[in-house]
Write a protein that holds these residues in place. Structure first.
Motif, PDB file in Angstrom:
ATOM      1  N   ALA A   1       6.382  66.450  88.414  1.00 29.35           N
ATOM      2  CA  ALA A   1       5.211  65.573  88.424  1.00 29.35           C
ATOM      3  C   ALA A   1       4.066  66.162  87.604  1.00 29.35           C
ATOM      4  CB  ALA A   1       4.757  65.322  89.862  1.00 29.35           C
ATOM      5  N   VAL A  44       4.905  65.863  83.768  1.00 29.83           N
ATOM      6  CA  VAL A  44       4.712  64.497  83.258  1.00 29.83           C
ATOM      7  C   VAL A  44       3.221  64.158  83.225  1.00 29.83           C
ATOM      8  CG1 VAL A  44       5.273  62.060  83.579  1.00 29.83           C
ATOM      9  CG2 VAL A  44       6.978  63.818  84.141  1.00 29.83           C
ATOM     10  N   LYS A  45       2.495  64.559  84.247  1.00 28.54           N
ATOM     11  CA  LYS A  45       1.050  64.328  84.297  1.00 28.54           C
ATOM     12  C   LYS A  45       0.351  65.014  83.126  1.00 28.54           C
ATOM     13  CE  LYS A  45      -3.006  64.974  87.320  1.00 28.54           C
ATOM     14  NZ  LYS A  45      -3.829  65.734  86.348  1.00 28.54           N
ATOM     15  N   LYS A  46       0.760  66.251  82.829  1.00 24.17           N
ATOM     16  CA  LYS A  46       0.165  66.996  81.726  1.00 24.17           C
ATOM     17  C   LYS A  46       0.313  66.244  80.412  1.00 24.17           C
ATOM     18  CE  LYS A  46      -1.272  70.592  79.276  1.00 24.17           C
ATOM     19  NZ  LYS A  46      -2.706  70.961  79.216  1.00 24.17           N
ATOM     20  N   ARG A  69       0.945  63.026  79.953  1.00 24.57           N
ATOM     21  CA  ARG A  69       0.254  61.735  79.972  1.00 24.57           C
ATOM     22  C   ARG A  69      -1.272  61.925  79.900  1.00 24.57           C
ATOM     23  NH1 ARG A  69       3.036  57.246  81.159  1.00 24.57           N
ATOM     24  NH2 ARG A  69       1.251  56.249  82.150  1.00 24.57           N
ATOM     25  N   ASP A  70      -1.779  62.953  80.561  1.00 21.32           N
ATOM     26  CA  ASP A  70      -3.217  63.231  80.494  1.00 21.32           C
ATOM     27  C   ASP A  70      -3.658  63.548  79.081  1.00 21.32           C
ATOM     28  OD1 ASP A  70      -3.528  62.810  83.184  1.00 21.32           O
ATOM     29  OD2 ASP A  70      -3.718  64.921  83.731  1.00 21.32           O
ATOM     30  N   TYR A 114       9.574  59.381  83.230  1.00 24.03           N
ATOM     31  CA  TYR A 114      10.339  60.142  84.221  1.00 24.03           C
ATOM     32  C   TYR A 114      11.564  59.350  84.653  1.00 24.03           C
ATOM     33  CZ  TYR A 114      11.388  61.681  89.055  1.00 24.03           C
ATOM     34  OH  TYR A 114      12.003  62.077  90.221  1.00 24.03           O
ATOM     35  N   THR A 146       1.545  60.798  91.056  1.00 22.31           N
ATOM     36  CA  THR A 146       0.882  61.975  90.490  1.00 22.31           C
ATOM     37  C   THR A 146       0.629  61.819  89.002  1.00 22.31           C
ATOM     38  OG1 THR A 146       1.922  63.405  92.144  1.00 22.31           O
ATOM     39  CG2 THR A 146       1.060  64.474  90.172  1.00 22.31           C
ATOM     40  N   ALA A 147       1.613  61.294  88.289  1.00 23.21           N
ATOM     41  CA  ALA A 147       1.530  61.206  86.830  1.00 23.21           C
ATOM     42  C   ALA A 147       0.915  59.905  86.333  1.00 23.21           C
ATOM     43  CB  ALA A 147       2.921  61.382  86.230  1.00 23.21           C
ATOM     44  N   ASN A 173      -2.833  70.786  88.284  1.00 24.10           N
ATOM     45  CA  ASN A 173      -2.347  70.755  86.909  1.00 24.10           C
ATOM     46  C   ASN A 173      -1.483  71.972  86.656  1.00 24.10           C
ATOM     47  OD1 ASN A 173      -3.974  68.430  85.552  1.00 24.10           O
ATOM     48  ND2 ASN A 173      -5.530  69.615  86.631  1.00 24.10           N
TER      49      ASN A 173
END
Length: 229
Positions: free
Chosen positions: A21, A24-26, A28-29, A36, A62-63, A213
């Motif tokens: 999570a 993927v969040k990193k 997308r941010d 995913y 999360t992402a 993060n």
């Protein structure tokens, strides 16, 4: 051309979903079209009268993936056991062709696709008239691997064994992520150094509990992903 990577671990309940999570969040941010996919999931959660793939739901939330969690996995089982056994109990065997087709569909949707496995690297997906191991799926999808490992006592052994097994199966391990890492712990710091020395592989990130993060350069992270079909 889409790129992908497969996330596995030294065992179950190591924190693959948590780490996945954050990865993927990193991406997308930082403005990248990242997605995913989890080929199979057992131990679905019963929430508000319906069965929900908890891992997929957690990553999506999360992402910031605004898609139904159920759409992120090919096979969802209610029984909280190994996928091969859950599939037998629920009479819904896993087919590699279904996973491949779904994977290809996801690669057309995202530039960076993070695929999360089940349990540890040695995870049977089917043990009936057919033998299908998680490593077979990784080979089928032609992905390289990131391994999530614990930071505490026993991590050296479990990480070295997992990496050597993956490599014996012809898989390329791109690096290790240590979870539950405490920078103040001499043991954790020494485990990191020992793992890198013994395996000649990088620990690409050390992630503490409740991290919002992952501390990892985006370009370096993107460089771990491999071009796919």
């Amino acid at each position: 051309m889409s790129k992908g990577i497969f996330i596995t671990a030294t065992g179950t309940d190591i924190g693959k979903t948590y780490i996945t999570a954050l990865l993927v969040k990193k991406l997308r941010d930082d403005g990248l079209n990242a997605g995913y996919y989890k080929p199979a999931l057992s131990g679905a959660e019963h929430i508000n009268g319906e069965w929900v793939p908890g891992d997929c739901s957690y990553v999506a939330k999360t992402a910031g993936l605004e898609v139904p969690a159920r759409s992120l996995t090919s096979y969802m089982y209610r029984t909280a056991v190994s996928p091969h056994l859950a599939a037998q109990i629920e009479q819904h065997p896993i087919e590699s062709g279904v996973i491949l087709a779904d994977f290809i569909r996801f690669t057309k949707m995202y530039d960076y696709l993070t695929v999360e496995g089940c349990g540890g690297i040695v995870c049977p997906l089917r043990l009936d008239d057919k033998l299908l191991m998680q490593t077979d799926i990784i080979k089928l999808l032609q992905l390289d691997v990131l391994i999530v490992a614990p930071s505490g006592l026993g991590s050296i052994n479990s990480t070295v064994v997992t990496v050597h097994y993956a490599q014996s199966q012809g898989l390329t391990v791109k690096g290790i992520i240590l979870n539950h890492f405490d920078t103040a712990s001499y043991l954790h710091r020494d485990n990191k150094a020992c793992i890198e020395r013994l395996l000649k592989l990088p620990v690409i990130a050390c992630v503490g509990d409740h991290a919002g993060n992952v501390t990892l350069d985006t370009a370096a992270l993107c460089g771990l992903y491999k071009e796919v079909f």
